[in-house]
Every structure is written in structure tokens, then in C-alpha cells.
Motif scaffolding. Sequence first.
Motif, PDB file in Angstrom:
ATOM      1  N   MET A   1       0.823  -1.187   0.000  1.00 23.02           N
ATOM      2  CA  MET A   1       0.000   0.000   0.000  1.00 23.02           C
ATOM      3  C   MET A   1       0.872   1.258   0.000  1.00 23.02           C
ATOM      4  O   MET A   1       0.546   2.223  -0.680  1.00 23.02           O
ATOM      5  CB  MET A   1      -0.908  -0.024   1.219  1.00 23.02           C
ATOM      6  N   LEU A   2       1.943   1.259   0.737  1.00 21.01           N
ATOM      7  CA  LEU A   2       2.862   2.396   0.764  1.00 21.01           C
ATOM      8  C   LEU A   2       3.542   2.572  -0.584  1.00 21.01           C
ATOM      9  O   LEU A   2       3.727   3.692  -1.056  1.00 21.01           O
ATOM     10  CB  LEU A   2       3.895   2.194   1.881  1.00 21.01           C
ATOM     11  N   ILE A   3       3.877   1.453  -1.219  1.00 22.51           N
ATOM     12  CA  ILE A   3       4.536   1.503  -2.528  1.00 22.51           C
ATOM     13  C   ILE A   3       3.592   2.116  -3.559  1.00 22.51           C
ATOM     14  O   ILE A   3       4.015   2.895  -4.409  1.00 22.51           O
ATOM     15  CB  ILE A   3       4.966   0.069  -2.967  1.00 22.51           C
ATOM     16  N   GLU A   4       2.316   1.794  -3.504  1.00 28.73           N
ATOM     17  CA  GLU A   4       1.338   2.345  -4.449  1.00 28.73           C
ATOM     18  C   GLU A   4       1.219   3.861  -4.269  1.00 28.73           C
ATOM     19  O   GLU A   4       1.105   4.604  -5.253  1.00 28.73           O
ATOM     20  CB  GLU A   4      -0.011   1.669  -4.252  1.00 28.73           C
ATOM     21  N   GLY A   5       1.258   4.316  -3.050  1.00 30.81           N
ATOM     22  CA  GLY A   5       1.214   5.761  -2.789  1.00 30.81           C
ATOM     23  C   GLY A   5       2.431   6.465  -3.346  1.00 30.81           C
ATOM     24  O   GLY A   5       2.336   7.558  -3.922  1.00 30.81           O
ATOM     25  N   VAL A   6       3.598   5.865  -3.202  1.00 29.85           N
ATOM     26  CA  VAL A   6       4.833   6.455  -3.745  1.00 29.85           C
ATOM     27  C   VAL A   6       4.772   6.485  -5.262  1.00 29.85           C
ATOM     28  O   VAL A   6       5.161   7.474  -5.902  1.00 29.85           O
ATOM     29  CB  VAL A   6       6.074   5.678  -3.239  1.00 29.85           C
ATOM     30  N   LYS A   7       4.270   5.386  -5.883  1.00 28.88           N
ATOM     31  CA  LYS A   7       4.137   5.350  -7.346  1.00 28.88           C
ATOM     32  C   LYS A   7       3.184   6.452  -7.820  1.00 28.88           C
ATOM     33  O   LYS A   7       3.463   7.150  -8.795  1.00 28.88           O
ATOM     34  CB  LYS A   7       3.609   3.985  -7.803  1.00 28.88           C
TER      35      LYS A   7
END
Length: 89
Positions: A1-7
Amino acid sequence: MLIEGVKLMVVGMSTVMLFLVLMIFFINLVAKLTRGAASRELDAINLERALALEKRNNAKKIVADDADEDIAVIGAAVAAYEAERFARA
């Protein structure tokens, strides 16, 4: 979920950066294409200012000449009034 926000953040910031770079490019392109028209317009503005300044200076000179004539006329009228007034007395 954090990775999707960064993307999502990277995609959004990249989109905004691309838009701003393209906007600056097109603004510079339009400036180069209209350089001749802008210089002609500046020349016309400077000519208009010079003519307005010359017209203003001529108007001041005419007003100063008219003021001298007005003073002479008023002085003559006062002298005529006083001469007539003292002639009756």
C-alpha cells in the motif's frame, strides 16, 4: 500500500513537471516568433510618448504666452477703469 502511494506521487509529480516544462518551452517559442512584432510595438509606443511630450511642451509654451497677454489686457482694463473713475471726480 505504501509503494502504491509512492508510485502515484511519482506519476503525479512527473505529470506536473512535464506540463510545466512544456509550458515554458511554448512560451519561449511564442516569444521568439513574435519578437519582431514586439519591437515594432515598442517603437510605436516610444514614438507616441515622444509626440505626447512635444505636444505637452508646446501647450505649456502657448499657455505661458497667453498668460502674458491676459496680464496685459487686465492691466489695461484696470488702467482704463481708474482713468475713467478719476476723470469723473
